[in-house]
Design a protein around this motif. Structure first.
Motif: not given
Ligand SMILES: [Zn+2]
Length: 237
Positions: A31, A40, A109, A157, A162
């Motif tokens: 990530h 996630d 997620g 992403h 996030e």
């Molecule tokens: Zn993610």
């Protein structure tokens, strides 16, 4: 009720109050340089537990592995095949059905298209084999990405969404910052050098993230998830 933490008698008592369960699903996946690999599954689990505070339902321990395609070669990503994911979803769903669960919400997620397709495919099989009412939901579909408080269009992403969520839920796990980035994958064509087309692993603009945005997104997701579970329960009644 987080099933991981309760006893057998507590489970039996809980089942009298609710026959709805949420199965959080995530992946172990890069990530970007600033967010944790398990984000996630952590996100789906936290959201399921928040939802259970707003509306009674059982929260299963998360399935921590899923299908990763574009991130598969980045450091830290460990995925499983579509077949393995489908068998996991199938067997876990049947297990809950056998325990008296009537509605199952599979909450992922991870938003990968092939991952979500595998979840749907498996859930369709379960639908044929049981009387379970099932929903398959990606966390990103629980709020409107065009909502006025989000600035980055095309975030998907480790970007604004996030990073904001992580700042709200686990500020201690956000390590520094990351730059705006978008992958350069060609349309339609599959590439071997996935990292070369996406070196930083960010899809969106994490510099637009804030803790306040994370809290808003998280609460919107929970409110909308409650609506889906209530709809499932009407169908199961
Ligand atoms: Zn993610």
């Amino acid at each position: 009720m987080f099933l991981q933490n309760i006893t057998m008698p507590e489970f039996s008592r809980a089942l009298i109050k609710t026959q709805s369960a949420i199965l959080p699903v995530g992946v172990l996946e890069q990530h970007g340089p600033h967010l944790p690999l398990g984000l996630d599954a952590m996100h789906a689990t936290m959201l399921a537990r928040r939802t259970a505070e707003l509306h009674p339902c059982l929260v299963a321990p998360p399935l921590n592995y899923g299908l990763c395609r574009s991130t598969s070669q980045h450091p830290g990503t460990v995925g499983i095949s579509a077949n393995t994911l489908k068998m996991n979803i199938h067997d876990i769903s049947l297990g809950f059905y056998g325990q008296g669960i009537k509605t199952l919400t599979i909450l992922t997620g991870h938003a990968g298209g092939t991952h979500q397709a595998a979840l749907l495919d498996s859930a369709e099989e379960v639908l044929k084999e049981t009387n379970l009412e099932i929903a398959v939901i990606c966390v990103l579909d629980l709020f409107d990405q065009a909502t006025e408080f989000l600035e980055c269009k095309g975030d998907s992403h480790a970007g604004e969404v996030e990073t904001s969520l992580a700042m709200h839920l686990w500020p201690e796990l956000v390590k520094g910052s990351a730059k705006e980035e978008y992958p350069t994958y060609p349309r339609f064509i599959l590439v071997r050098d996935k990292v070369g087309h996406w070196p930083g692993g960010v899809w969106g603009d994490p510099t637009k993230a804030s803790r306040e945005k994370g809290e808003k997104i998280f609460e919107l997701e929970a409110e909308n998830l409650v609506k889906v579970i209530k709809d499932l329960e009407k169908r199961a009644a």
